[in-house]
Enzyme design. Structure first.
Site: not given
Ligand code: NAP
Length: 314
Positions: A58, A156-157, A204, A206-207, A209, A215
């Site tokens: 990151y 992971s993965n 990971y 969980p939302l 993306s 929204k």
């Molecule tokens: P996510 O948690 O599914 O989605 C997060 C995105 O949703 C935010 O960046 C924001 O994006 C939107 N969001 C979050 N809260 C919100 C709210 N209350 N209201 C409206 N929109 C909201 O996806 P992610 O952040 O990519 O993944 C979560 C975490 O998992 C990462 O930060 C990382 O630490 C980890 N991860 C790990 C791996 C791995 O290979 N181990 C891979 C991927 C991710 P917008 O504002 O752009 O919509």
């Protein structure tokens, strides 16, 4: 709120964490503001979140550096924070993964410097490489654990086969993989294995993306250069089905006086297979919103109702 034990380690986490890929993750998202990134971390810590999930990749170290900077601030106590980080990408050629003992040992040392700390609470092998026997890689992490440099061992993965090889001596504490209401492949084979071996699970995306936040509408479209326009979840009929299921969460959310993201996060927190959920955020206001999920106690009936709304994604 009782904290959850990570595997057989002495690490305990709150069931809601912060995913930090948008904190300094300039190689993943355009136009990130580093000051906002630091404010996201502060907001998380001020609102009851104690787990910060980052990785070398990151921002190629930048996310770790910014988190390290915040943890130096007087308002925070590093020992009250659970830092999880990951490595596998070679700095000089990030497309190549490396799980060799030498690489992992060096990666931990460098992460400690960037995070300005002398121990990592959780260290994950971020991705498998093609050559290193996985038990050998984990043995190197076990030595780092015995040396006090890391407190819990994660992968992971990994495929299930790679995980079994990694866990040959029972050293794996935690697995981080994609899992959400709309990506449920982990339920059939991975979850039973984890339960049988006392390994924790951190999902990971969980939302999905942002797709599970409510929204988007059926009419939403994404520009060609927006990463979402390339993700299958955001295309055609699948996108429409997901938006329709998310819309049906609204009355349940309203009955808890909650937002849809809070309700969705509460669903993971009630899911017995999930140790901690780590939503990401691009704005501090999103973390402040998400953190309130810690106060929602979903009934068994509503947990099942949400499960059923997304049953076709199993
Ligand atoms: P996510 O948690 O599914 O989605 C997060 C995105 O949703 C935010 O960046 C924001 O994006 C939107 N969001 C979050 N809260 C919100 C709210 N209350 N209201 C409206 N929109 C909201 O996806 P992610 O952040 O990519 O993944 C979560 C975490 O998992 C990462 O930060 C990382 O630490 C980890 N991860 C790990 C791996 C791995 O290979 N181990 C891979 C991927 C991710 P917008 O504002 O752009 O919509």
């Amino acid at each position: 709120m009782t904290d959850v034990q990570i595997g057989k380690s002495q690490v305990y986490v709150r069931s809601l964490g912060l995913g930090a890929n948008a904190i300094g993750g300039h190689n993943l998202f355009p136009n990130l503001d580093e000051e906002e990134g630091k404010e996201i971390v502060r907001t998380a810590l001020r609102n009851g979140i104690n787990l910060i999930d980052t990785a070398y990749i990151y921002g190629e170290g930048r996310s770790e550096e910014l988190i390290g900077d915040v943890l130096q601030e007087e308002a925070f106590d590093r020992n009250q924070v659970i830092i999880a980080t990951k490595a596998a990408h070679r700095p000089e050629e990030p497309n190549k993964k490396d799980n060799s003992p030498e690489f992992l040992t060096q990666a931990v040392e460098e992460a400690l410097i960037r995070l300005k700390t002398n121990y990592l609470d959780i260290f994950y092998i971020h991705f498998p490489d093609e050559t290193t026997p996985k038990d050998e890689a984990i043995r190197a992490l076990h030595q780092l654990k015995e040396a006090g440099k890391i407190r819990a061992i994660g992968v992971s993965n990994f495929t299930l086969e790679q995980l079994k090889e990694a866990n040959a001596e029972g050293y794996v504490d935690v697995v981080e993989d994609e899992y959400s209401l709309i990506h449920r492949q982990a339920e059939s084979e991975l979850f039973p294995y984890l339960a049988e071996h006392s390994i924790s699970f951190v999902p990971y995306f969980p939302l999905a993306s942002g797709l599970l936040t409510g929204k988007y509408t059926q009419e939403t479209t994404f520009a060609k250069d927006d990463i979402r326009s390339k993700k299958p979840d955001f295309q055609g009929d699948r996108f429409k089905k997901i938006v329709s299921a998310v819309d049906q969460l609204q009355p349940i959310a309203a009955s808890y006086d909650a937002t849809i993201p809070q309700l969705v996060l509460a669903w993971y927190m009630k899911n017995p297979a999930v140790a901690a959920v780590i939503p990401g955020a691009k704005q501090a206001s999103q973390v402040a919103d998400n953190a309130q999920a810690l106060d929602i106690h979903l009934s068994a009936t509503d947990y099942q109702a949400i499960d059923q709304l997304f049953a076709e994604f199993k």
